[in-house]
Write a protein that holds these residues in place. Sequence first.
Motif, PDB file in Angstrom:
ATOM      1  N   PHE A 531      57.058  43.291  49.967  1.00  0.00           N
ATOM      2  CA  PHE A 531      57.545  43.370  48.673  1.00  0.00           C
ATOM      3  C   PHE A 531      59.102  43.277  48.790  1.00  0.00           C
ATOM      4  N   THR A 532      59.638  42.104  48.097  1.00  0.00           N
ATOM      5  CA  THR A 532      60.942  41.888  48.253  1.00  0.00           C
ATOM      6  C   THR A 532      61.650  42.348  46.776  1.00  0.00           C
ATOM      7  N   GLY A 533      60.777  42.816  45.896  1.00  0.00           N
ATOM      8  CA  GLY A 533      61.210  42.888  44.607  1.00  0.00           C
ATOM      9  C   GLY A 533      60.154  43.648  44.056  1.00  0.00           C
ATOM     10  N   THR A 534      60.351  44.119  42.810  1.00  0.00           N
ATOM     11  CA  THR A 534      59.476  45.101  41.820  1.00  0.00           C
ATOM     12  C   THR A 534      58.143  44.103  41.613  1.00  0.00           C
ATOM     13  N   ALA A 535      56.872  44.610  41.898  1.00  0.00           N
ATOM     14  CA  ALA A 535      55.681  44.118  41.288  1.00  0.00           C
ATOM     15  C   ALA A 535      55.164  44.719  40.349  1.00  0.00           C
ATOM     16  N   ASN A 536      54.576  44.415  39.350  1.00  0.00           N
ATOM     17  CA  ASN A 536      53.962  45.201  38.226  1.00  0.00           C
ATOM     18  C   ASN A 536      52.661  44.895  38.036  1.00  0.00           C
ATOM     19  N   THR A 537      52.046  43.699  38.333  1.00  0.00           N
ATOM     20  CA  THR A 537      50.699  43.255  37.901  1.00  0.00           C
ATOM     21  C   THR A 537      50.078  42.625  39.181  1.00  0.00           C
ATOM     22  N   LEU A 538      48.604  42.959  39.088  1.00  0.00           N
ATOM     23  CA  LEU A 538      47.900  42.347  40.282  1.00  0.00           C
ATOM     24  C   LEU A 538      46.797  41.362  39.265  1.00  0.00           C
ATOM     25  N   LYS A 539      46.904  40.332  39.992  1.00  0.00           N
ATOM     26  CA  LYS A 539      45.872  39.274  39.433  1.00  0.00           C
ATOM     27  C   LYS A 539      45.000  38.714  40.431  1.00  0.00           C
ATOM     28  N   CYS A 540      43.584  38.602  39.925  1.00  0.00           N
ATOM     29  CA  CYS A 540      42.453  38.385  40.890  1.00  0.00           C
ATOM     30  C   CYS A 540      41.882  37.350  40.137  1.00  0.00           C
ATOM     31  N   LEU A 541      41.125  36.541  41.292  1.00  0.00           N
ATOM     32  CA  LEU A 541      40.234  35.335  40.838  1.00  0.00           C
ATOM     33  C   LEU A 541      38.918  36.296  41.074  1.00  0.00           C
ATOM     34  N   LEU A 542      38.171  36.478  40.141  1.00  0.00           N
ATOM     35  CA  LEU A 542      36.791  37.141  40.198  1.00  0.00           C
ATOM     36  C   LEU A 542      35.776  36.472  39.631  1.00  0.00           C
ATOM     37  N   LYS A 543      34.459  37.003  40.092  1.00  0.00           N
ATOM     38  CA  LYS A 543      33.194  36.592  39.530  1.00  0.00           C
ATOM     39  C   LYS A 543      32.196  37.622  39.759  1.00  0.00           C
ATOM     40  N   GLY A 544      31.366  37.722  38.608  1.00  0.00           N
ATOM     41  CA  GLY A 544      30.402  38.920  38.678  1.00  0.00           C
ATOM     42  C   GLY A 544      30.733  40.196  38.034  1.00  0.00           C
ATOM     43  N   ASN A 545      30.025  41.075  38.014  1.00  0.00           N
ATOM     44  CA  ASN A 545      30.381  42.650  37.702  1.00  0.00           C
ATOM     45  C   ASN A 545      30.520  43.634  38.443  1.00  0.00           C
ATOM     46  N   GLY A 546      31.939  43.864  38.545  1.00  0.00           N
ATOM     47  CA  GLY A 546      32.559  44.976  39.325  1.00  0.00           C
ATOM     48  C   GLY A 546      33.922  45.131  39.298  1.00  0.00           C
ATOM     49  N   SER A 547      34.518  45.463  40.166  1.00  0.00           N
ATOM     50  CA  SER A 547      36.044  45.758  40.189  1.00  0.00           C
ATOM     51  C   SER A 547      36.722  45.745  41.812  1.00  0.00           C
ATOM     52  N   VAL A 548      38.125  45.400  41.541  1.00  0.00           N
ATOM     53  CA  VAL A 548      38.864  45.194  42.639  1.00  0.00           C
ATOM     54  C   VAL A 548      39.871  46.383  42.511  1.00  0.00           C
ATOM     55  N   THR A 549      40.285  47.234  43.322  1.00  0.00           N
ATOM     56  CA  THR A 549      41.261  48.434  43.180  1.00  0.00           C
ATOM     57  C   THR A 549      42.280  48.142  44.225  1.00  0.00           C
ATOM     58  N   LEU A 550      43.322  48.187  43.816  1.00  0.00           N
ATOM     59  CA  LEU A 550      44.561  48.318  44.911  1.00  0.00           C
ATOM     60  C   LEU A 550      44.923  49.899  45.272  1.00  0.00           C
ATOM     61  N   ALA A 561      46.039  50.204  41.128  1.00  0.00           N
ATOM     62  CA  ALA A 561      45.582  49.266  39.856  1.00  0.00           C
ATOM     63  C   ALA A 561      44.397  49.042  40.142  1.00  0.00           C
ATOM     64  N   THR A 562      43.618  48.537  39.113  1.00  0.00           N
ATOM     65  CA  THR A 562      42.265  48.196  39.168  1.00  0.00           C
ATOM     66  C   THR A 562      41.934  46.947  38.274  1.00  0.00           C
ATOM     67  N   VAL A 563      41.467  46.064  38.699  1.00  0.00           N
ATOM     68  CA  VAL A 563      40.942  44.782  37.991  1.00  0.00           C
ATOM     69  C   VAL A 563      39.501  44.479  37.755  1.00  0.00           C
ATOM     70  N   SER A 564      39.001  44.525  36.413  1.00  0.00           N
ATOM     71  CA  SER A 564      37.594  44.504  36.331  1.00  0.00           C
ATOM     72  C   SER A 564      36.953  43.392  36.019  1.00  0.00           C
ATOM     73  N   SER A 565      35.892  42.990  36.419  1.00  0.00           N
ATOM     74  CA  SER A 565      35.169  41.722  35.777  1.00  0.00           C
ATOM     75  C   SER A 565      33.878  41.960  35.442  1.00  0.00           C
ATOM     76  N   THR A 566      33.601  40.920  34.485  1.00  0.00           N
ATOM     77  CA  THR A 566      32.313  40.884  34.197  1.00  0.00           C
ATOM     78  C   THR A 566      31.743  39.407  33.819  1.00  0.00           C
ATOM     79  N   GLY A 567      30.622  38.976  33.959  1.00  0.00           N
ATOM     80  CA  GLY A 567      30.142  37.846  33.818  1.00  0.00           C
ATOM     81  C   GLY A 567      29.996  36.820  35.056  1.00  0.00           C
ATOM     82  N   ASP A 568      29.321  35.745  34.713  1.00  0.00           N
ATOM     83  CA  ASP A 568      28.926  34.758  35.806  1.00  0.00           C
ATOM     84  C   ASP A 568      29.860  33.736  36.270  1.00  0.00           C
ATOM     85  N   SER A 569      31.025  33.673  35.601  1.00  0.00           N
ATOM     86  CA  SER A 569      31.754  32.798  35.893  1.00  0.00           C
ATOM     87  C   SER A 569      33.304  33.093  36.422  1.00  0.00           C
ATOM     88  N   TRP A 570      33.947  32.195  37.066  1.00  0.00           N
ATOM     89  CA  TRP A 570      35.220  32.555  37.695  1.00  0.00           C
ATOM     90  C   TRP A 570      36.097  32.741  36.876  1.00  0.00           C
TER      91      TRP A 570
END
Length: 651
Positions: A531-550, A561-570
């Motif tokens: 990390f060469t500078g401040t990061a304040n957001t995690l973006k994820c390309l997700l599909k399905g019902n669940g989550s990704v936690t950093l 941070a947690t990114v949650s997903s619902t649905g059958d499309s990316w």
Amino acid sequence: MKRILNLLLLLMAMTSSTFAATDDIGLYVKDIIIGWNGGGGTKDVEHNAFSYNQYAENYWDIHDLSTNVYDRVEFAFAQAVNYDNINVVATYSDGSATETKITKGATNHTVNFDANKTLVKIAITIGWDGPSGSTTIYFNSIVIRAKDSTGVVGTMPVGSPKLGKGMANPLLDFHYIADPTAIEYDGRLYVYGTNDHQQYEAGTPTNTYEAIKSLVVISTDDMVNWTYHGLIDVKSVAPWIMASWAPSIISQPQADGSTLFSLYFSNSGTGSGVIQATSPLGPWTSPLNANLTDGFDPGAVVDDNGDAWLAYGNGEGKIVKLGADLHSIAAGPVLPPTPYHFEANELNFINGTYVYTYNNDWSNHEPWNYGGEKPTGCSMVYFTSKTPLDANSWTYGGNYFKNPGENGMNYGNNHTHLHKYQGKWYLFYQANNLEASIGTNGGFRSIYVDEIEVDETNVIIKECKPTFTGVSAIKTLNPYAVQYASTAAATLGIVHEQAEGQGHTVAKVGTPNLTAPVPTEGIIEVRNVEFTGTANTLKCLLKGNGSVTLRLDDKDGTDIATVSSTGDSWQTLHSSLFTLNSGTHTVYFVLKGDVQFDKWVMGDASLTSINAMVEGQRSKVEGQYYDLQGHRVSSPTKGLYIVNGKKYIVK
């Protein structure tokens, strides 16, 4: 008979149960890892017995079990242990251990673990004061008990030899792959191997190879984080094959500006075939409808003149010069000296010299009339020549890689690939030590890599010794450029699914073990993230019902941070705001639920899409510049760059 019935009951419980933290864990003779150069003992799976040798280290590889959940191991012996000074040692992750002695005449024995520890190994050993020679112990059962036991005996949960441990070997901890070869293209190193996991998935208890009709592809640009590109379905590309093992790849620039990649492989024991593509990831085609050669385990190289060569053989090695199309033979074959030849042919070209390496057989190699030190059994040797089609020009160089079993790993067949990448020489090789982590014992192999010393001036390859530590990263990973979830240094509870596009896979929660229950979560570890500078957001390309936690630096640490997903499309989804300052870290992504994880990127909250082209400040700014592929740029010219987590146009 009682011993067999008890074992059957244990196996029935194992296969019918759903593993939980309160289930007990059964250990088995077949899963004992034999230490000390393979002379440590002998397994007798049929009688559930093991013969121990004095001073030898034989053990069960236990995967990070908390002694606050599992508090003891219980042994039930089918025959009384009629020896003095047989020791049981439970080793913890901090290096401490609990050691007890089995009483002579015992039919049962219990070892209570220390509290607040992490268990990594259970061993039965015979020291200097124990019986000399071989000592056989017959087991009814070996069970690690949970404090709140349900009474159900499950299998050892799938583990990772790398996750959270800093180890770099094996390259993959979730998929069996063997017989390495590699090629560099556009700054990345692509590694290909035999898909041993296909044989495992065929349901065979041991690796007999006949089900393997695909190859595995992975790549890296830092030697630690590996992108899993999935499989090359050789059977669909070349329907005429019987199998596809032991690949070797070369490339040639073409007159139209493209690059032709030729991937040679063993078509079972019948010969060697070839498939071709204009990208290291395909799509692949079969230029022939038959074998190119009559020998297997091909090894190819392109010399400084642009000429291509191929070695192959079974029982004796052969070398041919390839035609310009890379799927025909222009000259040869010749038979260089290949004493005690077994398999694993490979060619290299170093400082104007052709280097032929191969695996010799398991014999004592007597007589040895080729100069130098006689090689050890099933080891890798090399010969050199300036004129490869002159069989008499080849001279013996040495024994550069002994069988891994001679250096603390498991014994098995031997296959290496020597490669120079980014100024360093590496030796890729195979061993079957991952089996203990996944929960198999059938000779399913994995690829490892260590640095090797090569004297290029005199073309001398120094002996390389295998390690579990492996190699260090040669660069950092840029979190401000889009990264694939299939890129990882280690994983646990993760499997990959082939997605649209060549060499494209996505990650999801799962297990590589066919009989183990699906875990409730999975973890992806990415190392050396700068990390060469401040990061304040995690973006994820997700599909399905669940989550990704950093999480950062600790797989069991605080959720950032947690990114949650619902649905059958990316969907490109982002987390709530957080703060990460400059520094180099290990990043962990924890997947939960039925979610598919394709890509991720760190950045500023103003970036609305993972593929967005946001125009920032139109002049140079202070900070480290990266291109969109994540490569650091010291002197940026006109174009789009990432600086301190934001996209800027330099003009």
